[in-house]
Scaffold this active site. Structure first.
Site, PDB file in Angstrom:
ATOM      1  CG  HIS A  55       1.581  10.104   3.817  1.00  0.00           C
ATOM      2  ND1 HIS A  55       1.335   8.909   3.180  1.00  0.00           N
ATOM      3  CD2 HIS A  55       1.312   9.884   5.131  1.00  0.00           C
ATOM      4  CE1 HIS A  55       0.944   8.003   4.066  1.00  0.00           C
ATOM      5  NE2 HIS A  55       0.925   8.566   5.264  1.00  0.00           N
ATOM      6  CG  ASP A 113       0.665   4.817   1.258  1.00  0.00           C
ATOM      7  OD1 ASP A 113       0.390   6.031   1.283  1.00  0.00           O
ATOM      8  OD2 ASP A 113       0.156   4.004   0.468  1.00  0.00           O
TER       9      ASP A 113
END
Length: 412
Positions: free
Chosen positions: A389, A393
C-alpha cells in the site's frame, strides 16, 4: 596448498551451508569438478573446484553454515612443487637420544564441533570429548548433546524420588487399569526437533520482513474462464514435450496487463521505488526445500508456448535443486498458482522488495447467472492480488485486476 572459500552466490547473500561433500581428503580433483553441495538463502548448487590437484583438509563439516569467503577446504595443486624429501633417520649410538618420534596427536577437538553444539554444551557444562558422536566420522551432533542432557534430567528426577510412571491399579479380578498418560513437553521422546534449512529459514525471514515493513492490502475478483478452458483443451492435444497447464496462459496475460499498469511492475531499492519497463515475472514454486521464486526474464516477449517451456524447465530444476543464482534475481512481479493445491481463495504475502503478487485459484465449474436471468454451468476462477500500500492504492490495484479479468475472459 590452495584454499577454497564459500562463494557469494548473489549480491545479498551473506552465508551458505555445506549440504554434502562429494570429495574426501586424498581424492583427486579435476578443475571445475564438483567438490560439494552448498545451499544459500536463494539456491542450492554444486561448488566446482577452482583448482586441480588433491583434496587436502575439509574445514567445514556437512550441515554447518559459514559466512561468505570462509575457508571450506584445502587443495594441493598439481603444479605445486614437491617438498624436499626429509633426510633418512640415522641410528644413534647407545647412550645418546634417538631421533624424535612423531608428535602425539592433539586431543583438542574444538575445531570439529559446530557452534550450536559448543553453545549447548557450554550452557549445560558438558565435556564434549567424553561423548561418542553419532555423526559422520564420529562427529558430535546436537542430538548427541541433547540426549545426554535428557539422560541427566531423568537421573536427577529419579534421585529426587520421582517415579518414571505410576504403578498400575489392581482390580479384584486380577485385571489392572493402566495409569493415565501424563502430557509432557520436556521428555525427549515427546517431540522431534525440526532442522530449518537455509532456504526455509530465509523464507521465514523474508516473509516476516515483508509483513513488518510493507502495509499490505488484498483484493479478489472472479473471472469466467470457460473460453480459456476450451482453448487449453484444444491446444493441449497438439502440444508436444510439455504438459500444457493454465499457468502459462495466466502468466502471459499478467505480463501483458502489466504493460498498462507499470505501477505494479516495480521494486523497492532502499527508499527508492523503481518501475521497470521489462516484465521479469517471478513464478512461485513449492519444492521439498521450501518455496522458491525463480524468474522468467522478459516474460512479455514470450509466446504461451515459450512460457510453458520456460516454466517447465524452472519447475524441474527447482525440484532437483539445480536452480542457478541468475534464475532467482531481478524479478519485478510474482505469479502464484495456488489453484494447483485446490485452493479457491488465498492471501499471498508480497515477495519483498517487489510490490505485488497475484494468484490464480482453482478453476471450478458451477452454475452462474448469464445474460439476464439465465443460469449456465461455467468454469469460474478467483484471482487474488496482494500489494504494497506504500506504492499504490486500491484504485490502481482494482483497475489492474479488472483489466486482468477482462483479458482472461476474452481468451478462447
Amino acid at each position: 596448498m590452495a584454499t577454497v572459500t564459500m562463494p557469494q552466490l548473489g549480491e545479498s547473500v551473506t552465508e551458505g551451508t555445506v549440504l554434502q561433500w562429494l570429495k574426501q581428503p586424498g581424492d583427486t580433483v579435476a578443475l571445475d569438478e564438483p567438490l560439494c553441495e552448498i545451499e544459500t538463502e536463494k539456491v542450492a548448487a554444486e561448488l566446482p573446484s577452482p583448482f586441480e590437484g588433491t583434496l587436502g583438509e575439509i574445514l567445514v563439516p556437512e550441515g554447518e553454515t559459514v559466512d561468505v569467503d570462509a575457508p571450506l577446504c584445502t587443495i594441493e595443486e598439481v603444479a605445486a612443487s614437491a617438498p624436499e624429501p626429509a633426510p633418512a633417520a640415522v641410528a644413534e649410538p647407545a647412550g645418546r637420544e634417538t631421533v624424535p618420534a612423531a608428535p602425539v596427536a592433539d586431543n583438542n577437538r574444538d575445531g570439529v564441533y559446530s557452534p550450536v553444539v559448543q553453545r549447548l554444551a557450554a550452557k549445560h557444562d558438558i565435556d564434549l570429548a567424553a561423548i561418542a558422536g553419532s555423526g559422520r566420522g564420529g562427529r558430535v551432533t546436537r542430538k548427541d548433546v541433547q540426549a545426554l542432557i535428557d539422560e541427566r534430567e531423568r537421573e536427577a528426577a529419579a534421585a529426587d524420588g520421582i517415579p518414571p510412571a505410576a504403578a498400575p491399579l489392581p482390580l479384584p479380578d486380577g485385571e489392572v487399569v493402566p495409569p493415565p498418560e501424563v502430557a509432557t513437553v520436556a521428555a525427549s521422546d515427546a517431540y522431534d526437533v525440526v532442522p530449518l534449512s537455509p532456504t526455509r529459514r530465509k523464507i521465514g525471514e523474508n516473509m516476516a520482513r515483508s509483513t513488518a515493513e510493507a502495509p499490505q492490502a488484498w483484493m479478489m475478483v472472479e473471472a469466467d474462464v470457460s473460453g480459456l478452458v476450451d482453448l487449453r483443451t484444444r491446444e493441449r492435444e497438439r502440444f508436444v514435450g510439455v504438459d500444457l497447464t493454465y499457468l502459462p496462459y495466466f502468466a502471459s496475460t499478467v505480463a501483458h496487463t502489466l504493460t498498462d499498469f507499470p505501477e505494479l511492475n516495480a521494486r523497492w531499492h532502499g527508499d527508492e521505488l523503481r518501475r521497470y519497463r521489462r516484465v521479469n515475472l517471478g513464478i512461485a514454486i513449492a519444492t521439498e526445500r521450501g518455496l522458491v521464486v525463480p524468474v522468467v526474464p522478459n516474460a512479455r516477449d514470450l509466446s504461451v508456448a515459450g512460457l510453458a517451456r520456460r516454466i517447465d524447465d524452472l519447475v524441474a530444476r527447482a525440484h532437483a535443486g539445480k536452480l542457478r543464482i541468475e534464475d532467482m534475481e531481478a524479478g519485478t512481479f510474482t505469479v502464484n498458482n495456488t489453484g494447483a493445491f485446490g485452493s479457491i481463495a488465498s492471501n499471498p504475502i508480497v515477495n519483498h522488495p517487489q510490490i505485488g503478487i497475484v494468484t490464480m485459484e482453482r478453476v471450478v465449474r458451477r452454475p452462474v447467472v448469464v445474460e439476464g436471468d439465465a443460469i449456465a454451468i461455467r468454469s469460474m476462477m478467483n484471482i487474488a492480488l496482494s500489494f504494497d500500500h506504500r506504492a499504490l492504492d486500491g484504485a490502481e490495484a482494482g483497475a489492474f485486476l479488472a483489466a486482468l479479468k477482462e483479458r482472461l475472459e476474452a481468451l478462447g
